[in-house]
Motif scaffolding. Sequence first.
Motif, PDB file in Angstrom:
ATOM      1  N   GLU A   1       0.861  -1.194   0.000  1.00 35.75           N
ATOM      2  CA  GLU A   1       0.000   0.000   0.000  1.00 35.75           C
ATOM      3  C   GLU A   1       0.893   1.239   0.000  1.00 35.75           C
ATOM      4  O   GLU A   1       0.588   2.242  -0.646  1.00 35.75           O
TER       5      GLU A   1
ATOM      6  N   ASP B   1     -10.175  -3.957  -0.199  1.00 37.01           N
ATOM      7  CA  ASP B   1      -9.115  -4.034  -1.210  1.00 37.01           C
ATOM      8  C   ASP B   1      -9.685  -4.415  -2.574  1.00 37.01           C
ATOM      9  O   ASP B   1      -9.142  -4.039  -3.612  1.00 37.01           O
TER      10      ASP B   1
ATOM     11  N   GLU C   1      -2.345  -6.127  -5.888  1.00 35.65           N
ATOM     12  CA  GLU C   1      -3.656  -6.160  -5.225  1.00 35.65           C
ATOM     13  C   GLU C   1      -4.162  -7.595  -5.069  1.00 35.65           C
ATOM     14  O   GLU C   1      -4.827  -7.927  -4.094  1.00 35.65           O
TER      15      GLU C   1
ATOM     16  N   HIS D   1      -3.427  -9.084  -1.768  1.00 31.77           N
ATOM     17  CA  HIS D   1      -4.173  -8.524  -0.640  1.00 31.77           C
ATOM     18  C   HIS D   1      -5.531  -9.219  -0.515  1.00 31.77           C
ATOM     19  O   HIS D   1      -5.969  -9.567   0.575  1.00 31.77           O
TER      20      HIS D   1
HETATM   21 FE   LIG Z   1      -4.507  -3.355  -1.481  1.00 30.36          FE
END
Ligand SMILES: [Fe+2]
Length: 474
Positions: free
Chosen positions: A150, A211, A240, A243
């Motif tokens: 992030e 997310d 991503e 996540h």
């Molecule tokens: Fe993320």
Amino acid sequence: MINYTEKIPNNVDLGRDRVLQRALEHWQPAYMGWWYDMGPNESHNYEVYLRTATSVEPDGWAQFGYVKMPDYRWGIFLQPRDEKREVNFGIHKGQPAWQEVPGEYRSTLRRVIVTQGDTEPASVEQQRMLGSSCPSMYDLRNIFQVNVEEGRHLWAMVYLLHRYFGRDGREEAESLLARRSGDADNPRILGAFNEATPDWLAFYMFTFFTDRDGKFQLCALAESGFDPLARTCRFMLTEEAHHMFVGETGISRIIQRTCEVMKENKVADASDVRGLGVIDLPTIQRYLNFHYSVTLDLYGSDVSSNAANYYTSGLKGRFRETKLDDDHVLTNAEYPVFEVVGGKIVTKNVPALTGLNERLRDDYIDEIADGVGRWQRVIDSAGIPFRLTLPHKGFHREIGNFAGHFISPDGEVLSEEAWKNHEFEWLPNSKDYAYVQSLMSGRVVEPGKFANWIAPPARGINNQPLNFEYVRFN
Ligand SMILES: [Fe+2]
Ligand SMILES: [Fe+2]
């Protein structure tokens, strides 16, 4: 003076871009200050088995090794340029993709980038205290991985601001380090990023639900006619995925463990389940209802002229824009949205352009429903008669056509009083939070050991065993 290619891995020719270097010389120390203040608590000396992106090549974006997080090499990467790329939608469709910011869209684009950028440090702030209650070293490593990435996503947005927006961009980049999640005076821009993430159940829900909003926003921006934004977002999407994996498998492991304990002990009642030190399924449902509804608001109003303008201008596309089979201009198309009329939820067709937020929200809901279906299978295969459900889209909403209405999870329109009578059957109540947090009063960090309330994962990170030393405390 920073040695740029060493310290900041990049594919934007940073070593030769003096303007960008000067901007980053100011910003980088402020970023480090923010990380020391707001990054994971007490973690600065830990050596963490992290992946770092050092290039965009298939073998370069996931280099694993021990890193102290303040030494993490936050890089700047754009998906390699496709010289033939065009603007693929809106009134500029068919023009070559823009390599510089079109003057008329400058402030709009800046706002889009700042809004996305603001979410990145926000989630690090929301999660900063969770290391002290982690259920295992594996999970601790995963939250740190999410946090540093992030941080890198913030770098990605700041790169665009510094490189393409001059002085205003530099000021916005500083403001991104000044706002704080949940702060009364200077909060983060979007609602869900000011909510607390008080425990690991909330953390996994956040990475699964929120997310994934990030993923859908990035997918829409990855279609942008402004090519540097599109290419930046494409690369962010590679990170991503991990996540969301952390979130989905985290919840799945909690459900698995709860079901095992319920079966072994032949209990079904939530209070008996709690007596055995695992998280009862109704509490999981309430957390799900909360995170889902709060995240749905992030897509904005169901009918939005801003969304129409972003699209028509070629700045923000639809999910998988180029795979869709239509004219990509949408002047004559329609899209259905919900409205509450006379105590009933009705469907109404609106111009597709103004319905684009709703459309992206619906694409998101499809993917969420698949994930919840996979959680359900864990419950089903344990033979436990419990159904996890997604609440109605209108439940607990504060933005859009449902704002100000009181919709039950089944989609019934209620009076405020009737809704409030059930509020804490539907959303986590203070006892739920207290119970969940009581399970997480300390951290579990012996290699290979897992807290009682969560099952071990199917496999370790990067083919390492489960009892690998994912974090070295110094
Ligand atoms: Fe993320
Ligand atoms: Fe992100």
